[in-house]
Design an enzyme around this catalytic site. Sequence first.
Site, short mmCIF file in Angstrom:
data_model
loop_
_atom_site.label_atom_id
_atom_site.label_comp_id
_atom_site.label_asym_id
_atom_site.label_seq_id
_atom_site.Cartn_x
_atom_site.Cartn_y
_atom_site.Cartn_z
N ARG A 179 10.44 -9.54 -4.79
CA ARG A 179 11.05 -9.51 -6.13
C ARG A 179 10.01 -9.09 -7.15
O ARG A 179 8.95 -9.71 -7.23
CB ARG A 179 11.58 -10.88 -6.54
CG ARG A 179 12.84 -11.32 -5.84
CD ARG A 179 13.10 -12.79 -6.13
NE ARG A 179 13.36 -13.04 -7.54
CZ ARG A 179 12.94 -14.11 -8.23
NH1 ARG A 179 12.21 -15.04 -7.63
NH2 ARG A 179 13.22 -14.25 -9.51
N TYR A 191 0.06 8.21 7.31
CA TYR A 191 -0.28 6.88 6.82
C TYR A 191 0.63 5.84 7.44
O TYR A 191 1.77 6.12 7.76
CB TYR A 191 -0.36 6.82 5.30
CG TYR A 191 0.89 6.68 4.49
CD1 TYR A 191 1.60 7.79 4.05
CD2 TYR A 191 1.33 5.43 4.09
CE1 TYR A 191 2.72 7.64 3.25
CE2 TYR A 191 2.45 5.28 3.27
CZ TYR A 191 3.15 6.39 2.87
OH TYR A 191 4.26 6.24 2.08
N ASN A 247 -2.44 8.01 -10.75
CA ASN A 247 -2.40 7.66 -9.31
C ASN A 247 -3.77 7.52 -8.65
O ASN A 247 -4.11 8.23 -7.72
CB ASN A 247 -1.66 8.78 -8.57
CG ASN A 247 -0.34 8.29 -7.97
OD1 ASN A 247 -0.09 7.09 -7.91
ND2 ASN A 247 0.48 9.22 -7.55
N TYR A 275 -4.47 4.50 5.70
CA TYR A 275 -4.45 5.96 5.68
C TYR A 275 -5.17 6.55 6.88
O TYR A 275 -6.21 6.03 7.32
CB TYR A 275 -5.13 6.48 4.40
CG TYR A 275 -4.31 6.26 3.16
CD1 TYR A 275 -3.13 6.98 2.95
CD2 TYR A 275 -4.69 5.33 2.21
CE1 TYR A 275 -2.37 6.78 1.81
CE2 TYR A 275 -3.94 5.12 1.07
CZ TYR A 275 -2.77 5.85 0.87
OH TYR A 275 -2.02 5.65 -0.25
N ASP A 276 -4.60 7.62 7.42
CA ASP A 276 -5.28 8.41 8.44
C ASP A 276 -5.07 9.87 8.03
O ASP A 276 -4.36 10.62 8.69
CB ASP A 276 -4.68 8.10 9.82
CG ASP A 276 -5.36 8.88 10.94
OD1 ASP A 276 -6.45 9.44 10.70
OD2 ASP A 276 -4.80 8.94 12.05
N ASP A 294 6.56 7.38 -8.42
CA ASP A 294 6.91 8.80 -8.39
C ASP A 294 8.33 9.01 -8.92
O ASP A 294 8.61 10.01 -9.58
CB ASP A 294 6.79 9.36 -6.97
CG ASP A 294 5.40 9.15 -6.40
OD1 ASP A 294 4.42 9.30 -7.15
OD2 ASP A 294 5.29 8.82 -5.20
N ASN A 300 7.39 13.54 -3.52
CA ASN A 300 8.40 12.56 -3.95
C ASN A 300 8.97 12.94 -5.32
O ASN A 300 10.18 12.83 -5.55
CB ASN A 300 7.78 11.16 -4.03
CG ASN A 300 7.23 10.69 -2.69
OD1 ASN A 300 7.48 11.31 -1.66
ND2 ASN A 300 6.46 9.61 -2.71
#
Lengths: 341, 341, 341, 341, 341, 341
Positions: D252, D90, D168, D105-106, D283, D38
């Site tokens: 929002r 994912y 992260n 996640y996978d 990112d 990203n």
Amino acid sequence: MFDVVAFGEAMIRLSPPHFMRLEQTHTLDVVVGGGELNVAVSCSRLGLRTAWVSRLTDNPLGRMVRNKAREQGVNTDYCLWTKGDRIGLYFMEFGAAPRASSVLYDRASSAIANIRPGEVDWGKVLNGARLFHVSGITPALSRSAAEVTTEALKAAKAAGCQVSYDLNYRSKLWSAEEARRIQTPMMEYVDILISTEEDTKVVFGISAQGTDDKSFTDVKAEGYKTVAKALQERFKFRAVAITLRRTITVWRNGWSAIAYDGKRFYEDVEREVEIVDRIGGGDSFSAGLIYGYLKGDLDYGLKFGNAFSALKHSIPGDLNWVNVDEVEGLMKGSGSLRVQR
Amino acid sequence: MFDVVAFGEAMIRLSPPHFMRLEQTHTLDVVVGGGELNVAVSCSRLGLRTAWVSRLTDNPLGRMVRNKAREQGVNTDYCLWTKGDRIGLYFMEFGAAPRASSVLYDRASSAIANIRPGEVDWGKVLNGARLFHVSGITPALSRSAAEVTTEALKAAKAAGCQVSYDLNYRSKLWSAEEARRIQTPMMEYVDILISTEEDTKVVFGISAQGTDDKSFTDVKAEGYKTVAKALQERFKFRAVAITLRRTITVWRNGWSAIAYDGKRFYEDVEREVEIVDRIGGGDSFSAGLIYGYLKGDLDYGLKFGNAFSALKHSIPGDLNWVNVDEVEGLMKGSGSLRVQR
Amino acid sequence: MFDVVAFGEAMIRLSPPHFMRLEQTHTLDVVVGGGELNVAVSCSRLGLRTAWVSRLTDNPLGRMVRNKAREQGVNTDYCLWTKGDRIGLYFMEFGAAPRASSVLYDRASSAIANIRPGEVDWGKVLNGARLFHVSGITPALSRSAAEVTTEALKAAKAAGCQVSYDLNYRSKLWSAEEARRIQTPMMEYVDILISTEEDTKVVFGISAQGTDDKSFTDVKAEGYKTVAKALQERFKFRAVAITLRRTITVWRNGWSAIAYDGKRFYEDVEREVEIVDRIGGGDSFSAGLIYGYLKGDLDYGLKFGNAFSALKHSIPGDLNWVNVDEVEGLMKGSGSLRVQR
Amino acid sequence: MFDVVAFGEAMIRLSPPHFMRLEQTHTLDVVVGGGELNVAVSCSRLGLRTAWVSRLTDNPLGRMVRNKAREQGVNTDYCLWTKGDRIGLYFMEFGAAPRASSVLYDRASSAIANIRPGEVDWGKVLNGARLFHVSGITPALSRSAAEVTTEALKAAKAAGCQVSYDLNYRSKLWSAEEARRIQTPMMEYVDILISTEEDTKVVFGISAQGTDDKSFTDVKAEGYKTVAKALQERFKFRAVAITLRRTITVWRNGWSAIAYDGKRFYEDVEREVEIVDRIGGGDSFSAGLIYGYLKGDLDYGLKFGNAFSALKHSIPGDLNWVNVDEVEGLMKGSGSLRVQR
Amino acid sequence: MFDVVAFGEAMIRLSPPHFMRLEQTHTLDVVVGGGELNVAVSCSRLGLRTAWVSRLTDNPLGRMVRNKAREQGVNTDYCLWTKGDRIGLYFMEFGAAPRASSVLYDRASSAIANIRPGEVDWGKVLNGARLFHVSGITPALSRSAAEVTTEALKAAKAAGCQVSYDLNYRSKLWSAEEARRIQTPMMEYVDILISTEEDTKVVFGISAQGTDDKSFTDVKAEGYKTVAKALQERFKFRAVAITLRRTITVWRNGWSAIAYDGKRFYEDVEREVEIVDRIGGGDSFSAGLIYGYLKGDLDYGLKFGNAFSALKHSIPGDLNWVNVDEVEGLMKGSGSLRVQR
Amino acid sequence: MFDVVAFGEAMIRLSPPHFMRLEQTHTLDVVVGGGELNVAVSCSRLGLRTAWVSRLTDNPLGRMVRNKAREQGVNTDYCLWTKGDRIGLYFMEFGAAPRASSVLYDRASSAIANIRPGEVDWGKVLNGARLFHVSGITPALSRSAAEVTTEALKAAKAAGCQVSYDLNYRSKLWSAEEARRIQTPMMEYVDILISTEEDTKVVFGISAQGTDDKSFTDVKAEGYKTVAKALQERFKFRAVAITLRRTITVWRNGWSAIAYDGKRFYEDVEREVEIVDRIGGGDSFSAGLIYGYLKGDLDYGLKFGNAFSALKHSIPGDLNWVNVDEVEGLMKGSGSLRVQR
């Protein structure tokens, strides 16, 4: 014999689904729209006998435009057809704060830009009509389109029908100076001028008092009364109406309008609108104003137009798929926001 | 340094889903395509270093075209960009017998039509290239596009790279006479001419023997050998290749090709293709031929191009999302039509 | 003043996408259709001034039906509106061999079933009309609908306009005996009878010679000449037309038709049709026959109807989004199945 | 020679449409994303020459990941390919208050988890590069991925390029202790540390003053200055940047960021963002910060990153389909939220 | 042996996508729903053994209804099947302020309306059951449906299981007087009455103190305590629960509930809900209340129901695809609105 | 007490729409499927009481698999649940000649691969069952899955129920030698062996006489009689059934089957099937064979299975959404391919 006759371009609108950017999309939703067609469709939905005049290319896209007008009961018998030219397109991106929605026009060389004076039988289509409607987009399309607009305005006066004119300034089509130079002489034929708070400033240099917020996030009705008054005084319109949009975010706006008839001001409540699609909101106001004005008076027209166009913001596409009883329900305040079963 | 450089227009293709007519649709599927871009993408997928040269408008549609080329590994560094003009569009309707598929072009005034000689640095992009590819669409776009085509052909020769030329006649863009007049002098720069059975007849007046079936439902390889031979003899091409489509129905075609190098004819099996999307089928043949020719010889090129383009018919969009191993599998005949697990 | 006036029900059609079974689907595609509306729409597309008469519920579904008629230029001013009843629905499943496509009706208690004699001003709508069209579905809807059908047929004769009648037997709506008993007296008002090879057998007990194949996979034009002749002789129709469908698979049919005018038989080629949606195929034949008959003669009508309805099979929905020039192209045989650019 | 080189995993993201739960959906929207990819895509869109290094399985999913990087102009020549392993997936559910969006996640056993030191030619890809970017996800993938991360960090230093590191933290991949233990020695190679208000607390145990609201609904910039300062002091970063998300509702958020360079703090306005898709928001901040920092200074980087990432929230998918001029427009405050025509 | 048995109608719900009006749509999304089925599904998802009793037409639509109940683990073995009648439909339009969402019913003549006393083996299905649930919709469907409702209520009492009753007034099905006349005698069998702030007023004439806002935009919990108390006192319910919806806009509501057991009032927080689909919100409250009440006490039931139904508003369709752990997470306040990874 | 108990894996199937390649798609259609689940679902639809045993991850994907089984009436109470592992996925590409459809598995480390002997209470689930079904996929998943398969086979024999075994060879999961070595001892528990013409050759080295066509485009029933006979003689099965697919193109197949009971051969007509989705075709044959065999005899089972599975090819997804009456209609030959109204 029509109640309302409108004249202008309609385009195929192509928009990416679900807030996609145009650059990233794999499909486009297709609708038809254009200022005066949007007004004509709304007038027809509200029960007025309505015709729309334009020039169209005889291909599937031109037929699609014609069909969508007919679907809503709008008469298209006076449209001109050509084998050449093209149907204008526009690409619409839906945004979310802080990204505004945006429009990319691809309308050059469209069929209506090549319309010529003498081609439309204005006498026939306007015979017995109560009101002729056009917006500032039509004369901006080409020199000859401007000539035909003037031709139509004169024919409307000759036929004894009133004229409503939505200023609708489009900077991609002409400069502010051109818009002023070409439209100023047209104003003598206009009975009802409709505008936004932005366009009056750009085209006629008339600003709301005490408004210097360029982003128009806080639009005050009071300030725009002076604008309406100045416009009316300069051009002697029977009525001036200005829509007031308070841009809270992209998905939420405050929406209201004022009108002035040379004697008094008319106002209405501001409604919070959750925005599904705001394209055509102004056109819905014009149509609602016309309907209310023809059925009642300017005050009713203002309130009807305001309610009708508030509802438009909730509907995808340029057209306002709303019915009279829904508008009246909203005006009476009987409509709660709960599920209607 | 590229193996293959291609030059031409790419458009945004808009097609209604599920066999809808354009006039009736509510959504359009969006892909990017154009003869030479399709060839470039296929060459890149097959492992050749490939560049595509064009002129694009710097807006979301122009970027979309550029992105789709890059997505497939095609170099776009030599494309020219403009703030003006527009990206051409075409609308594609998928048919079913007895309704043929059809294309509505809206490509006038596109950015590449305004390309001018001297704008592309042909010396740089062609430096070290093995092959330059262009089709008859590019010179048909405008007078200046034709001039740039000639400029490129000369530069290619000067750079010592071979030239492949797909005749690709488009009657909407120019007349057969114009096509002949303008392209005939270009032929001296061409090493490999690629055509369909129809276009050779229309552009150069060379027909297959014993073929008078206007609807081309029964195309015989034998008859077209004389066409290939006549073309080769007239223009002294290193190779002529002709694709042969047998139009059984809209959804089923027979597909094959022949080639001739001045000495002998090369043929391949005819494959029955179930048609998902035949646009780009011919371009895939060109790319497969180029790949096979550069990697091996004309015979391998013909067979590779034939197999590669047969597979294209099964894939939506103009581009051929197929890999080398799948083509080789089909050529070896090892590929059954059962589910591959 | 209309060329053609049609009378009958239109429904909202809901169909699962991509061959899904209704039981498994998560979305439904929405179109509008109904035998006589389909005919009216086709007549309007072909250039005839056309009105459709029905009774509709004044809700979004009723308006949708009305809109779709108007979209195609069909006049709906003579439709009756009610606040009660409902708009009929039908669910359509698209099949693939060996699973046939199938229809599940949910049309009970629809607005038109409650239509009453005297409600439609037949004199006005039929004034000056050239042809009145109705099918066997309308009298099958209810006793009162049958009465209004008879009322309309008499009014048509009184107005001097011809009558076309499509037998269209629906076993879910009435028994074969009822269909025979109620329709037999109607036949005296009918000028042109249109039927399929199946319905003539079921309703009037008239079979094709040498046809005992229950699945109608091999329909011979020859055999059905005796059917047409027997029908004409019994009821003294000006013309009898029978469509002939050869059901090869679900996705491929052979399609043709014959006609008889008491003197000679008219035939046309059988076309292989790739089936996108065959609903409305018969209605398209009726409309094409009417158009050709009114513009020329029975022979032209048969051929026009056959070509026009063959094209219908390629188009999703009940309506035939085809234009006159496309039909003529197919009739002239000039239309190849290649991509039309 | 690249301006920016990023290293990490990208996955296929599968998300149900229209706020569906994963358990109930019938279709999944497919995009490609991953922290460092990203960042690379955004850098490339902003005009920096960018490469992304990863390890991919040579199947359609691996090619899709590679293609999407190339589509945006990111160089993928240094990616490693394997016939084995798999591409991580994912699943993303979009929520609405009070249901948060969520990710399943996978990604176990993905190709990059099996990357080995020595496989990437870091010297070559980093030769002449200005900045190397990696996030805390990469070393969390596997022991060997952590080793390669360290290898890359050292190579970056050796090549004289700066390093930006986005903390992260992913609790599904490793524990806070592991994250601290493994990343602490890496910090010596880092020039610019980027983090959220949550991750600094979890990984390094550094909290904002006066913040004990676990749900982070009211994040104050002031409090986080002490975090930035503590981080800078402990690890001697050239710059620390912290994004500040105020979670008003799911749809929002308030969005801002601060930065600290050891001397002074940099702040920017908080923007209200209407959330279409917030994945990739952080990112985008990293990329915007890198761009602004490389083009100007930390102050410009902070403001550019903040504006660029605010815009990201309005765009579906992990990638930020925004252009430099749009960011600059927002930074100048010239961009109203009205429709841009 | 079931924990909960519910009795009522389920319909096929058809809704236009993306805020389209029904009149304008081209596709409809299909789900299944109905008050008591929604409760049964939620109870089953929460881990209770649950059966749903109804009468269904044996066609694809009836099977779809049955399937969707089974999909969620609800037992349908006690449903009655008929070859006749039909499955009710309803059309759902999603709105945006100032246009409320709305429902168009097409449920007349549905299979359950023709249910007859004696057809369901209530003794068997209720044997050992802990709770029987029905709403005011079921007796409103037809006279015989009301008789079967009474039959079921008596059987429930006989079987020793508690009864929960959701007042759920539907003005399209019966008048307020009918609702009062028919339901009043049923109240003696009811242990837990569930209602909205509107329905208690309409059906039993019991209003909240100090509430005269017709649009219910500002609903105060305090005022409704008197309603709950009055209901409990009149009918001697074990518990009364009232949901409180504060309609801020169409897309945002405040959502809470109160309960009263004759001794004390139970309240919970008001949650701001972002509305994806509020249909079934009340049914989710009923189910959550039942679950919590059976697992714990009225206080836990109220809080569980309130949290569970708040989550429902974020999920498309009538059913609440949420799990116990998610509800508990929200109740504990541990759930932030950030992305859950 | 169940009629049929099946044991095996089910996966989430993800497939690009409309013949897209996986590499190019933007959305994926989601269904659930797996050999033994497909059989169980079909048995349940046909009216048999059916249970399916598997091991599933407790996340949305695992619940989706369970839900889809329950939706069809299949009992899932004996499935094991784990917080770990994952649900297997497979990606399905639909092809068109000459591109075959293809499958990309992503099923490694799925929950069922980690099933252990002793975990399933076979005695309980098989108590009173009439038939246990498993395919060669289950033992191929892992060593422990093979052990549990043997465990189940022994338990089935002990419980006195018959065993049907579909050979279903998957080369991606194990080699032919492994398949032979591990499955040969299992054969002693098998009563009914079901296979394709390919798998018997690969696994047991038994070929059809006179068949050396590798692509299986012309499969003759006669030749496969020797295969069935050889299998029966070697393993003493009560019955052997072999499905025969004649692959004309990707979209059209000929489909039939034979069976042998040690005494005589049973055959049925070959049906031309138009292929919407052939995955699950073989499983449908198994289910239809089981149904017919349990309800009647092997001859009826063969014919029922053949008709039932022919219909499957017309339905999207792995499951066969067909009902008993539709199968019987096809078997009686009463079903024409015309629209069923």
